[in-house]
Design an enzyme around this catalytic site. Structure first.
Site, mmCIF file in Angstrom:
data_model
loop_
_atom_site.group_PDB
_atom_site.id
_atom_site.type_symbol
_atom_site.label_atom_id
_atom_site.label_comp_id
_atom_site.label_asym_id
_atom_site.label_seq_id
_atom_site.Cartn_x
_atom_site.Cartn_y
_atom_site.Cartn_z
ATOM 1 N N CYS A 144 36.253 -14.680 -28.433
ATOM 2 C CA CYS A 144 35.707 -15.647 -27.455
ATOM 3 C C CYS A 144 36.823 -15.929 -26.467
ATOM 4 C CB CYS A 144 35.269 -16.928 -28.164
ATOM 5 S SG CYS A 144 33.956 -16.658 -29.362
ATOM 6 N N ALA A 145 36.959 -15.080 -25.466
ATOM 7 C CA ALA A 145 38.248 -14.938 -24.802
ATOM 8 C C ALA A 145 38.464 -15.748 -23.526
ATOM 9 C CB ALA A 145 38.495 -13.466 -24.518
ATOM 10 N N ALA A 146 37.410 -16.005 -22.748
ATOM 11 C CA ALA A 146 37.637 -16.618 -21.429
ATOM 12 C C ALA A 146 38.018 -18.103 -21.560
ATOM 13 C CB ALA A 146 36.372 -16.482 -20.580
ATOM 14 N N GLY A 148 41.100 -16.995 -21.052
ATOM 15 C CA GLY A 148 42.177 -16.072 -21.363
ATOM 16 C C GLY A 148 43.510 -16.686 -21.740
ATOM 17 N N ARG A 173 32.500 -16.247 -16.690
ATOM 18 C CA ARG A 173 33.807 -16.552 -17.284
ATOM 19 C C ARG A 173 34.650 -15.289 -17.476
ATOM 20 N NH1 ARG A 173 34.451 -21.789 -19.483
ATOM 21 N NH2 ARG A 173 35.600 -21.058 -21.303
ATOM 22 N N ASP A 195 28.016 -10.262 -26.431
ATOM 23 C CA ASP A 195 27.959 -11.297 -27.458
ATOM 24 C C ASP A 195 28.706 -10.797 -28.698
ATOM 25 O OD1 ASP A 195 27.279 -13.015 -29.517
ATOM 26 O OD2 ASP A 195 25.225 -13.301 -28.809
ATOM 27 N N ARG A 239 26.379 -21.382 -34.852
ATOM 28 C CA ARG A 239 26.889 -20.238 -34.093
ATOM 29 C C ARG A 239 28.274 -19.822 -34.632
ATOM 30 N NH1 ARG A 239 25.127 -17.986 -29.378
ATOM 31 N NH2 ARG A 239 23.208 -18.508 -30.426
ATOM 32 N N CYS A 262 38.417 -26.621 -30.573
ATOM 33 C CA CYS A 262 39.045 -27.815 -29.994
ATOM 34 C C CYS A 262 38.145 -29.020 -30.260
ATOM 35 C CB CYS A 262 39.366 -27.631 -28.518
ATOM 36 S SG CYS A 262 37.936 -27.350 -27.487
HETATM 37 C C1 LIG Z 1 36.664 -22.284 -26.538
HETATM 38 S S1 LIG Z 1 36.271 -21.183 -25.256
HETATM 39 C C2 LIG Z 1 37.532 -19.958 -25.449
HETATM 40 C C3 LIG Z 1 38.836 -20.299 -24.791
HETATM 41 C C4 LIG Z 1 39.767 -19.094 -24.780
HETATM 42 N N1 LIG Z 1 39.968 -18.568 -26.123
HETATM 43 C C5 LIG Z 1 41.104 -19.433 -24.189
HETATM 44 O O1 LIG Z 1 42.061 -19.681 -24.922
HETATM 45 O O2 LIG Z 1 41.212 -19.442 -22.955
HETATM 46 C C6 LIG Z 1 34.923 -20.314 -25.956
HETATM 47 C C7 LIG Z 1 34.476 -19.119 -25.118
HETATM 48 O O3 LIG Z 1 33.618 -18.328 -25.941
HETATM 49 C C8 LIG Z 1 32.578 -17.820 -25.157
HETATM 50 N N2 LIG Z 1 31.511 -17.488 -26.107
HETATM 51 C C9 LIG Z 1 30.605 -18.315 -26.667
HETATM 52 N N3 LIG Z 1 29.824 -17.657 -27.518
HETATM 53 C C10 LIG Z 1 30.239 -16.381 -27.507
HETATM 54 C C11 LIG Z 1 29.804 -15.202 -28.164
HETATM 55 N N4 LIG Z 1 28.767 -15.247 -29.009
HETATM 56 N N5 LIG Z 1 30.449 -14.039 -27.921
HETATM 57 C C12 LIG Z 1 31.489 -14.008 -27.053
HETATM 58 N N6 LIG Z 1 31.927 -15.095 -26.372
HETATM 59 C C13 LIG Z 1 31.319 -16.255 -26.605
HETATM 60 C C14 LIG Z 1 32.275 -18.951 -24.211
HETATM 61 O O4 LIG Z 1 31.574 -18.505 -23.077
HETATM 62 C C15 LIG Z 1 33.666 -19.477 -23.899
HETATM 63 O O5 LIG Z 1 34.204 -18.827 -22.781
#
Ligand SMILES: C[S@@+](CC[C@H](N)C(=O)[O-])C[C@H]1O[C@@H](n2cnc3c(N)ncnc32)[C@H](O)[C@@H]1O
Length: 324
Positions: A144-146, A148, A173, A195, A239, A262
């Site tokens: 869940c990278a964005a 980044g 994102r 996903d 989830r 968080c």
């Molecule tokens: C807590 S944020 C991540 C912050 C990131 N790890 C960082 O340090 O910048 C969670 C992210 O997971 C993405 N996300 C949510 N469900 C997801 C899924 N099933 N697969 C991939 N990404 C997902 C969201 O869109 C969001 O950008």
């Protein structure tokens, strides 16, 4: 024995006092009765919407730290350059991260920022990557990278050697993720817009290490104008459980997973870890030591060896698992 879980930070202390009652040998007994709530009705569109909203809820207090991109500049050199611009910095437990005490202008408005010499993030959000302990040459998945913050931290610690797969479900994102990877000059990151629940070992292969920095209700917690209700918490908890099952399937034997949120909610934190440890016999808890993170308000969570970072730091939960 089941334990009814409540859901506020204030309750955590009380819950911790009960931890001896809810732990039995190495298994953790929490109330899992909620774990099968129907997820199928919750689409990624809904999740995207929640996360797009989260983009608007940045609490600057929590982001008054910079992580130096040691691939581009030394911490000493960057500190000197920023201090020449009258930005006052303070050391942290990490030799490549500084707290911003004061600045005459936005800390993101410097040429050094545009050159990719640093990333602005909370000190708490650096802890999951330190716990993951990325090494040069490894194959690492960030599920869940964005935008980044952690992907770029992982790639930096790998010294641009090895491979980071950075997956993000939300197309908008992915743009900020790619832009941060490029700005920081990273060459060992592949991004994927999909996903993570659907990632398959037969398509992607297995990983040495995985970071699951899960989508959570945390941003609502930080923004008092937003109302976070029980259904939000359960939505995220379900989830998160799906994602952590996929993560374990994608790990090599002996591989390690760091799970973080968080959010301080027990359903999104301890309950997710107890769910996976109790349901699967191919995974065990690796204990983290709060003493490794000096200067943070950090405690053992209800599950000992998993950590909870508390205010005034950005609240975070961090747990580490090993695939057997
Ligand atoms: C807590 S944020 C991540 C912050 C990131 N790890 C960082 O340090 O910048 C969670 C992210 O997971 C993405 N996300 C949510 N469900 C997801 C899924 N099933 N697969 C991939 N990404 C997902 C969201 O869109 C969001 O950008």
């Amino acid at each position: 024995m089941g334990l009814k879980l409540t859901s506020s930070l204030r309750d955590i202390k009380k819950m911790r006092q009960m931890k001896d009652k809810i732990r039995k040998e190495d298994k953790i007994e929490l109330d899992l009765s909620k774990s099968n709530n129907n997820l199928k009705n919750d689409s990624n569109d809904e999740l995207d919407k929640k996360n797009d909203e989260d983009n608007n809820t940045v609490d600057f207090q929590n982001y008054k730290y910079i992580r130096v991109n040691t691939l581009q500049i030394t911490p000493e050199e960057l500190k000197k350059r920023l201090e020449n611009k009258k930005i006052v910095l303070e050391d942290t437990f990490l030799d490549y991260a500084f707290k911003v005490i004061s600045s005459p202008f936005s800390v993101g408005a410097t040429p050094e920022y545009l050159y990719g010499y640093y990333f602005m993030q909370s000190i708490s959000s650096m802890v999951p990557v330190i716990a993951l302990n990325p090494q040069k040459g490894e194959r690492i998945l960030d599920m869940c990278a964005a935008p980044g913050g952690k992907t770029t931290h992982i790639a930096q610690l790998m010294n641009n050697e090895g491979m980071v797969f950075a997956v993000e479900v939300n197309k908008n994102r992915v743009r900020s993720l790619t832009s941060n990877i490029n700005r920081m000059g990273l060459k060992n990151v592949v991004t994927m817009n999909t996903d993570s629940v659907n990632l398959k070992p037969e398509e992607l292969g297995l990983f040495d290490k995985i970071l699951l920095d899960a989508p959570c209700t945390g941003n609502a917690y930080k923004d008092s104008s937003r109302i976070k209700n029980r259904s939000d918490i359960l939505f995220c908890s379900n989830r998160q459980k799906e994602l952590i099952h996929t993560a374990i399937d994608l790990l090599k034997s002996g591989g390690e997973l760091v799970y973080s949120t968080c959010s301080p909610e027990i359903e999104e934190d301890e309950e997710v870890i107890s769910h996976i440890v109790n349901l699967r016999n191919d995974v065990e808890l690796v204990k983290l030591d709060k003493n490794d993170y000096k200067g943070l308000n950090i405690e053992d969570a209800i599950i000992k060896g998993t950590l909870k970072i508390l205010p005034p730091n950005e609240p975070f939960y961090i747990a580490k698992l090993k695939k057997l």
